[in-house]
Design an enzyme around this catalytic site. Structure first.
Site, PDB file in Angstrom:
ATOM      1  N   CYS A  88       0.815  -1.219   0.000  1.00 29.63           N
ATOM      2  CA  CYS A  88       0.000   0.000   0.000  1.00 29.63           C
ATOM      3  C   CYS A  88       0.844   1.262   0.000  1.00 29.63           C
ATOM      4  O   CYS A  88       0.519   2.249  -0.660  1.00 29.63           O
ATOM      5  CB  CYS A  88      -0.955  -0.002   1.183  1.00 29.63           C
ATOM      6  SG  CYS A  88      -0.158  -0.130   2.801  1.00 29.63           S
ATOM      7  N   HIS A 382      -2.445   0.915   7.140  1.00 30.74           N
ATOM      8  CA  HIS A 382      -2.679   0.997   5.699  1.00 30.74           C
ATOM      9  C   HIS A 382      -2.427   2.415   5.206  1.00 30.74           C
ATOM     10  O   HIS A 382      -2.784   3.388   5.868  1.00 30.74           O
ATOM     11  CB  HIS A 382      -4.118   0.590   5.388  1.00 30.74           C
ATOM     12  CG  HIS A 382      -4.451   0.508   3.931  1.00 30.74           C
ATOM     13  ND1 HIS A 382      -3.701  -0.220   3.036  1.00 30.74           N
ATOM     14  CD2 HIS A 382      -5.450   1.078   3.204  1.00 30.74           C
ATOM     15  CE1 HIS A 382      -4.246  -0.111   1.827  1.00 30.74           C
ATOM     16  NE2 HIS A 382      -5.289   0.670   1.901  1.00 30.74           N
ATOM     17  N   ASN A 404      -8.203   4.828  -2.424  1.00 33.34           N
ATOM     18  CA  ASN A 404      -7.639   3.579  -1.929  1.00 33.34           C
ATOM     19  C   ASN A 404      -6.993   2.784  -3.065  1.00 33.34           C
ATOM     20  O   ASN A 404      -7.112   3.141  -4.243  1.00 33.34           O
ATOM     21  CB  ASN A 404      -8.738   2.753  -1.239  1.00 33.34           C
ATOM     22  CG  ASN A 404      -8.180   1.741  -0.263  1.00 33.34           C
ATOM     23  OD1 ASN A 404      -6.977   1.604  -0.108  1.00 33.34           O
ATOM     24  ND2 ASN A 404      -9.058   1.017   0.402  1.00 33.34           N
TER      25      ASN A 404
END
Length: 459
Positions: A88, A382, A404
């Site tokens: 991520c 994250h 995202n």
């Protein structure tokens, strides 16, 4: 020896006076506290037949009250997907730069090759692990730092400075040049095998040191280990290109070509001139430590010569003011948070009151952010791109938006909306241009960073 045994016995005896097992009286009192009234029976019936506690704790009063509209929003386009990998931080670092690449080449869509940089990230982390083992051969295996190194030699995880280190050294390439593979999209088996190889290599290096081998001999063995790591990576991910030709079609339908580019040449061409840790600062809200100070985590990097993870600790209000200014100026930011807390994946909304576990279970669970960090109940899990902010009539933030990297079918078409209250509780880090920081924050950057160990509770 006899005196030591007597002392140890006294310590154990003393401890037993204060430690207490559960007596029958205590057990009876605890059992009697569970009153099976009608509501308790109903909840027990529900939970014993439905394994999903989270769905049953969904706060119905909150549903439909938070929309996905934003007064201020940076120009972004296209949702990426990291699939079953922990990349991520890499996706987010690249997603921040992606709009500029699309504008530069007049593209309707573009993505970087995450596979390319991931190859070099794991390779460099392997070298760093082995160098750390060589540096600590004089310590025992149960030394806290040595234990931390062997616990997880390499992994997918990271923060922004890892992208900067790897990209500065190896450059970047477009996605078409080195596409994803089965093992870049699902990394667990490959990383597990590399870690097995590295642990074997680490023990081998320590044994050689115990036998009196010189540093030069240890480094020769290190290079042999790295050859095996490279082989595993190349077999699973493919070999990274030294140079490439990239053909693309722009928004006007013109087919164009970049010929014989090196990854470093492409990186320099698409990266802003001031893109460096001197200008882009990681700011963090960590209430366990003093604000307006910088902190550096020992050995939290990927390349041996690269920069460690350094952050400036600020109150949330300072972070919000800077972040809003960046969004208003059309500059998205790298950000990271505890995404799993109070997060409704279906609606794509995050709010501290999204799930009411206390009412469902009839127990108190609330802790403040500081206590959650100290007890390991919460921490950044994250990274995503911070792109939007909605404000009230006084221009005060009421909610924010993430881009995202879990694909467009996750959340609200790939985006997540989180309330300003959620920001306070679960937002941790942002990488932002220092132009958006206030004078007090800029002054704090001049201080020498406080050094934190590799096993620090936040990391």
């Amino acid at each position: 020896m006899r005196k030591s045994l007597i002392t140890a016995g006294l310590i154990l005896a003393s401890a037993s006076l204060f430690a207490q097992s559960i007596s029958q009286k205590d057990l009876q009192e605890i059992q009697d506290s569970f009153k099976k009234d009608a509501s308790t029976k109903a909840i027990q019936n529900i939970l014993t037949n439905d394994k999903n506690i989270k769905d049953n704790a969904l706060n119905r009063e909150l549903q439909g009250k938070i929309d996905h509209y934003f007064k201020y929003r940076a120009d972004v386009k296209g949702i990426t997907n990291q699939y079953s990998s922990g990349r991520c931080w890499m996706f987010t670092s690249m997603n921040v730069l992606r709009p500029q690449v699309m504008k530069k080449y007049n593209l309707s869509q573009f993505d970087f090759s995450h596979n390319y940089l991931y190859f070099w990230d794991i390779f460099e982390k392997s070298n760093l692990f082995l160098e750390n083992i060589i540096a600590t051969t004089s310590r025992s295996m149960d030394d806290r730092t040595v234990t931390e190194y062997f616990k997880s030699p390499v992994g997918d995880g990271g923060v922004w400075n890892l992208y900067y280190n790897a990209a500065q050294k190896y450059g970047v390439v477009p996605q078409e040049v080195m596409p994803e593979t089965a093992h870049s999209n699902n990394t667990s088996q490959m990383v597990s095998l590399i870690n097995e190889k590295l642990r074997l290599g680490g023990i081998t290096l320590r044994t050689m040191a115990e036998q009196g081998k010189k540093t030069k001999e240890l480094r020769n063995e290190k290079n042999n280990i790295l050859k095996d790591v490279y082989r595993i990576l190349a077999l699973c991910l493919g070999e990274p290109p030294h140079e490439f030709t990239w053909r693309y079609k722009d928004k006007d339908g013109n087919i164009k070509e970049l010929t014989n580019y090196t990854p470093l040449q492409f990186y320099k061409e698409i990266t802003p001139a001031d893109y460096s840790p001197d200008n882009y600062i990681m700011i963090m809200n960590d209430p366990t430590r003093e604000y307006y100070k910088t902190y550096e985590i020992e050995n939290y990097r990927n390349t041996q010569e690269g920069i460690n993870w350094i952050y400036l600790n600020l109150p949330n209000e300072d972070i919000k003011t800077a972040a809003l200014a960046s969004i208003k100026n059309n500059e998205p930011m790298y950000a990271s948070c505890d995404v799993g807390k109070q997060s409704n994946r279906e609606s794509g909304i995050l709010d501290p009151e999204m799930y009411d576990y206390e009412s469902l279970l009839g127990v108190k669970l609330h802790m403040n952010k500081k206590d959650r960090i100290l007890t390991r109940q919460s921490g950044s899990s994250h990274a995503m791109t911070l792109i939007g902010c909605d404000t009230d009539q006084n221009d005060k933030p009421v909610k924010w938006e993430f881009e995202n990297s879990w694909g467009s079918s996750n959340g609200h078409n790939g985006y997540l909306t989180f309330t300003d209250k959620w920001f306070d509780e679960y937002m941790f880090r942002i990488v932002i241009h220092k132009n958006y920081l206030n004078a007090k924050a800029i002054q704090a950057l001049k201080g020498k960073p406080v050094q934190l160990p590799v096993w620090d509770y936040m990391y």
